[in-house]
Design a protein around this motif. Structure first.
Motif, PDB file in Angstrom:
ATOM      1  N   GLY A 263      15.871   1.723  -5.528  1.00 13.79           N
ATOM      2  CA  GLY A 263      15.991   1.451  -4.094  1.00 13.79           C
ATOM      3  C   GLY A 263      14.744   1.934  -3.396  1.00 13.79           C
ATOM      4  O   GLY A 263      13.709   2.154  -4.028  1.00 13.79           O
ATOM      5  N   PHE A 264      14.818   2.100  -2.080  1.00 15.38           N
ATOM      6  CA  PHE A 264      13.653   2.633  -1.380  1.00 15.38           C
ATOM      7  C   PHE A 264      14.077   3.788  -0.499  1.00 15.38           C
ATOM      8  O   PHE A 264      15.225   3.913  -0.087  1.00 15.38           O
ATOM      9  CB  PHE A 264      12.915   1.545  -0.587  1.00 15.38           C
ATOM     10  N   THR A 265      13.126   4.663  -0.233  1.00 15.72           N
ATOM     11  CA  THR A 265      13.377   5.872   0.540  1.00 15.72           C
ATOM     12  C   THR A 265      12.311   6.028   1.611  1.00 15.72           C
ATOM     13  O   THR A 265      11.244   5.404   1.537  1.00 15.72           O
ATOM     14  CB  THR A 265      13.415   7.108  -0.384  1.00 15.72           C
ATOM     15  N   GLU A 266      12.596   6.877   2.618  1.00 15.76           N
ATOM     16  CA  GLU A 266      11.696   6.977   3.770  1.00 15.76           C
ATOM     17  C   GLU A 266      10.394   7.705   3.440  1.00 15.76           C
ATOM     18  O   GLU A 266       9.312   7.280   3.831  1.00 15.76           O
ATOM     19  CB  GLU A 266      12.397   7.696   4.932  1.00 15.76           C
ATOM     20  N   LEU A 267      10.506   8.842   2.740  1.00 14.70           N
ATOM     21  CA  LEU A 267       9.334   9.663   2.448  1.00 14.70           C
ATOM     22  C   LEU A 267       9.429  10.150   1.010  1.00 14.70           C
ATOM     23  O   LEU A 267      10.526  10.405   0.496  1.00 14.70           O
ATOM     24  CB  LEU A 267       9.238  10.880   3.385  1.00 14.70           C
ATOM     25  N   ALA A 268       8.285  10.308   0.347  1.00 13.94           N
ATOM     26  CA  ALA A 268       8.289  10.748  -1.048  1.00 13.94           C
ATOM     27  C   ALA A 268       7.057  11.594  -1.349  1.00 13.94           C
ATOM     28  O   ALA A 268       5.973  11.373  -0.793  1.00 13.94           O
ATOM     29  CB  ALA A 268       8.339   9.546  -1.984  1.00 13.94           C
ATOM     30  N   PHE A 269       7.264  12.564  -2.230  1.00 13.83           N
ATOM     31  CA  PHE A 269       6.192  13.402  -2.755  1.00 13.83           C
ATOM     32  C   PHE A 269       6.197  13.225  -4.268  1.00 13.83           C
ATOM     33  O   PHE A 269       6.756  14.041  -5.002  1.00 13.83           O
ATOM     34  CB  PHE A 269       6.419  14.873  -2.387  1.00 13.83           C
ATOM     35  N   PRO A 270       5.600  12.135  -4.767  1.00 13.19           N
ATOM     36  CA  PRO A 270       5.733  11.809  -6.200  1.00 13.19           C
ATOM     37  C   PRO A 270       5.146  12.872  -7.124  1.00 13.19           C
ATOM     38  O   PRO A 270       5.649  13.058  -8.233  1.00 13.19           O
ATOM     39  CB  PRO A 270       4.993  10.476  -6.325  1.00 13.19           C
ATOM     40  N   ASP A 271       4.104  13.579  -6.696  1.00 10.48           N
ATOM     41  CA  ASP A 271       3.519  14.609  -7.558  1.00 10.48           C
ATOM     42  C   ASP A 271       4.451  15.789  -7.756  1.00 10.48           C
ATOM     43  O   ASP A 271       4.254  16.608  -8.662  1.00 10.48           O
ATOM     44  CB  ASP A 271       2.191  15.107  -6.973  1.00 10.48           C
ATOM     45  N   HIS A 272       5.464  15.905  -6.909  1.00 11.61           N
ATOM     46  CA  HIS A 272       6.407  17.025  -6.977  1.00 11.61           C
ATOM     47  C   HIS A 272       7.813  16.558  -7.359  1.00 11.61           C
ATOM     48  O   HIS A 272       8.716  17.393  -7.469  1.00 11.61           O
ATOM     49  CB  HIS A 272       6.467  17.741  -5.629  1.00 11.61           C
ATOM     50  N   GLY A 273       8.012  15.253  -7.545  1.00  8.75           N
ATOM     51  CA  GLY A 273       9.331  14.742  -7.895  1.00  8.75           C
ATOM     52  C   GLY A 273      10.345  14.889  -6.791  1.00  8.75           C
ATOM     53  O   GLY A 273      11.538  15.075  -7.053  1.00  8.75           O
ATOM     54  N   VAL A 274       9.899  14.771  -5.521  1.00  8.92           N
ATOM     55  CA  VAL A 274      10.777  14.990  -4.377  1.00  8.92           C
ATOM     56  C   VAL A 274      10.819  13.734  -3.509  1.00  8.92           C
ATOM     57  O   VAL A 274       9.776  13.166  -3.158  1.00  8.92           O
ATOM     58  CB  VAL A 274      10.306  16.192  -3.532  1.00  8.92           C
TER      59      VAL A 274
END
Length: 355
Positions: A263-274
C-alpha cells in the motif's frame, strides 16, 4: 390567519440570481421581496441552500464542522456575487483559496466569511460594498484561472497574496497543497499535470514583482515539497526538520521483502525501517477504512517495518509529540538495521527535492 406560502420560483433560476434574471423569468417584484429569499448583495437574491445539513457531521470534530460551514458560506457568497455579472472582477486571497479547496487556518476562514475578496486588474476602481473586501491588483503580478465557473486568481498567485496573513509554516502547508500530485487510484500515481501548479509557478509568482511578506515566502519556498496530501502531514515533516531528524520521504509506496505491494503511506524513513501514518477523522469514522488500515499495518510489520501511528493529539505544541515518537522509532530502527530486513519503498519525491 395563516400567511400564504410564497409561490415556487422557476426551476431555471440557480440558488443565487440577479433581480434582472428573475424578472426576465417572469418573477414579480412582490415575490422577490418575500421572506424566503435573502439579499446577500445589492440586486441579488438567494434561495435557502439545499445542502445546509451537509455542512454538519455529528461525528466530526467541532473545528472540522466549523471549517466546512465557513467554506460553504464563502462559496455561496462568491456564487451570489457572481450573479451580479460585474464585468472584469475576479476572486482572490481567502475567497480564491476556498474556491481552489486549499487549506487555510480557521481565523482566515472566519475573516473570509465576513467579507469575500473581490478584485479588479489595472486602473479600475476596486469593488466595494457590504460583505465585500475589494482589491485593485496589477495585472502583471496576478495570474488568473477558472474554477467552478468562477474567475479566480491562480493558485500560485493566491499563495503570494496570502503571505501577509500567514506564518511561514502555514505558507508551507498552502504551498504543499498547491504542488501536491493527487493519486488517481490506490497505488496509481498522478502526473505533474494533475497538480494545481508546479513549484516553478510559485517561484514565478514570488519573483514577479515586489511582494508584501517576501521574506516569509522565500523561507516557505525552501520547505515546500511534493507529496504532502494534508496540513497534518506537512506539520509532522516540519517538526522532524526542527528536531534535526532525517527528512522523511513523502507519499510512499510500500513493498514487502518479496517485492509484493502492500500500500502507500504518508511519510517513510526507509534507512531506519520506519513508516509514519497520520490517522485523520476519516480513518476513525469509516469502518471500511479502519479495517484496511489494520490489515495494511499488519502487513507492514510482517515485512519488518515499524509503523508509527499519529493522531491530532500528536500535533499539539507544533507537533513536538509527533517528532518525539518518530525520533524514538528511528533510534529503534538503528538498532534493528543489521538484524531485520525490511521491504523497499518508492516515494513521490526524494526528501529535500524541489518538487
Amino acid at each position: 390567519m395563516m400567511s400564504r406560502r410564497p409561490s415556487p420560483l422557476p426551476d431555471s433560476l440557480p440558488e443565487s440570481f440577479s433581480v434582472a434574471q428573475a424578472q426576465d423569468a417572469g418573477v414579480s417584484p412582490r415575490r422577490l421581496r418575500a421572506r424566503d429569499l435573502a439579499s446577500p448583495f445589492r440586486g441579488v437574491r438567494s434561495r435557502p441552500p439545499a445542502e445546509s445539513a451537509a455542512a454538519v457531521d455529528d461525528d466530526a470534530s467541532p473545528a472540522a464542522n466549523e471549517n466546512a460551514r465557513l467554506r460553504l458560506t464563502i462559496q455561496r457568497a462568491a456564487r451570489a456575487y457572481a450573479a451580479r455579472a460585474v464585468p472584469g472582477i475576479l476572486y482572490t486571497h481567502v475567497t480564491a483559496a476556498v474556491i481552489w479547496d486549499l487549506p487555510l487556518p480557521l481565523r482566515l476562514l472566519r475573516r473570509g466569511a465576513e467579507a469575500i475578496d473581490v478584485a479588479v486588474l489595472g486602473e479600475r476602481r476596486a469593488p466595494k460594498g457590504v460583505g465585500v473586501r475589494g482589491h485593485q491588483l496589477r495585472a502583471e503580478l496576478t495570474r488568473t484561472g477558472v474554477r467552478r465557473g468562477l474567475r479566480v486568481a491562480a493558485p500560485a498567485s493566491v499563495w503570494v497574496q496570502l503571505a501577509p496573513l500567514l506564518s511561514v509554516g502555514e505558507l508551507v502547508e498552502l504551498g504543499d497543497a498547491v504542488v501536491h500530485i493527487p493519486r488517481r487510484r490506490g497505488m496509481h500515481r498522478g502526473t505533474p499535470a494533475d497538480a494545481l501548479a508546479a513549484r516553478d509557478a510559485l517561484v514565478e509568482a514570488m519573483e514577479a514583482g515586489r511582494r508584501v511578506g517576501a521574506a516569509r515566502l522565500r523561507a516557505a519556498l525552501g520547505l515546500i515539497r511534493v507529496g504532502a496530501a494534508s496540513p497534518p502531514e506537512t506539520r509532522i515533516r516540519l517538526a522532524c526538520v526542527r528536531r534535526q531528524l532525517p527528512e522523511p520521504l513523502l507519499d510512499v509506496d510500500v513493498f514487502g521483502v518479496d517485492g509484493r505491494p502492500i500500500g502507500f503511506t504518508e511519510l517513510a524513513f526507509p534507512d531506519h525501517g520506519v513508516l509514519v501514518e497520520y490517522e485523520g477523522d476519516h480513518h476513525r469514522r469509516s469502518p471500511k477504512q479502519w479495517q484496511r488500515d489494520i490489515e495494511k499495518h499488519a502487513d507492514c510489520v510482517a515485512a519488518g517495518w515499524e509503523v508509527v501511528r499519529l493522531t491530532a493529539a500528536d500535533l499539539h505544541r507544533d507537533a513536538a509529540p509527533a517528532a518525539a515518537k518518530i525520533a524514538a522509532a528511528l533510534a529503534r530502527g538503528d538498532l534493528r538495521r543489521s538484524s531485520v530486513p525490511w521491504g523497499r519503498v518508492a516515494a513521490a519525491d526524494a526528501a529535500g527535492g524541489d518538487g
